[in-house]
Motif scaffolding. Structure first.
Motif: not given
Ligand code: PGA
Length: 251
Positions: A3, A5, A33, A37, A39, A58, A60, A246
């Motif tokens: 996945t 990031l 998204s 992932e 962040l 969503l 982190s 993203c």
């Protein structure tokens, strides 16, 4: 399947108002998204504020640095216990600014890595060469030294939650991005270096590219087989640019 990031490294930027505005923009733009992932790594004084804003979103939250020591008499430092208290999921380790401006050696980075994994927080281990090192043909030797110092100290079995970020120092904050081919070459070499220790860890490892990633160049960088997302500095401070990056990683 890895996945993607995308991590935003806000560095030493922001204020209470700026953080609120940025988080509002990100949450509004990242409600679906899909496949990536996301962040954000704010300055530690804003971690609580960002945690509250990111709740039920969503997004982190991670830190930009941490002490290798446990709580105690270390004036100015931040511990892993504190990051866990704030529910931080990730911490960036060995960023080139930490290495060059604060004299973090490979062995200090390794100690931080070991303590981070032991605390149950996921390390984002940064590696990368200077312009001089690249021009001398030392890119892979430098990256290998930085990577092996941590693998040999921590053991490859402690890399299952880790992320690697390849950040050529000459591309950080300069507007000079590595070409997609330059990035892919080093990312593939990093994956091979990890495979010498363990093939499964290597194929599962997310290797991010960092260094002047922006909304215009993200898609072609992320299209490479071994580029699993990005560590984004300047462009992570603008909600629309970061959202576009993203989406490029999720595509
Ligand atoms: P930049 O920074 O995107 O501003 O080049 C990247 C980083 O230092 O992580």
């Amino acid at each position: 399947m890895r996945t993607a990031l995308v991590a935003g490294n806000w560095k030493m930027n922001g204020s209470t108002d700026v953080v609120n505005e940025l988080m509002d923009g990100l949450i509004a733009g990242l409600n679906s998204s899909g496949g990536v992932e996301v962040l954000v790594c704010p300055p530690s004084v804003y971690l609580s504020q960002v945690e509250v804003a990111a709740k039920n979103s969503l997004i982190s939250v991670g830190a930009q640095n941490v002490s290798e020591n446990g709580d105690g008499a270390f004036t100015g430092e931040i511990s892993l216990t504190m990051l866990n208290d704030l529910k931080c999921e990730y911490v960036i380790l060995g960023h080139s600014e930490r290495r060059s401006l604060y004299a973090e050696s490979d062995s200090v980075v390794a100690k931080k890595f070991i303590a981070t994994v032991a605390a149950g927080i996921k390390p984002i281990l940064c590696v990368g060469e200077t312009l001089e090192e690249r021009e001398q043909g030392k890119t892979l030797a430098v990256v290998e030294r930085q990577l092996k110092a941590v693998i040999d100290a921590a053991g490859i079995e402690n890399f299952s939650t880790a992320v690697i970020a390849y950040e050529p120092v000459w591309a950080i904050g300069t507007g000079k991005t590595a070409t997609p081919a330059q990035a892919q070459d080093v990312h593939a070499a990093i994956r091979n270096m990890i495979a010498e220790y363990d093939a499964n860890t290597a194929s599962a490892m997310r290797i991010l590219y960092g260094g002047s990633v922006n909304a215009a160049n993200a898609a072609e960088l992320f299209a490479n087989e071994d580029v699993d997302g990005g560590l984004v500095g300047g462009a992570s401070l603008k909600a629309n640019d970061f959202i576009a990056i993203c989406h490029a990683a999720g595509a």
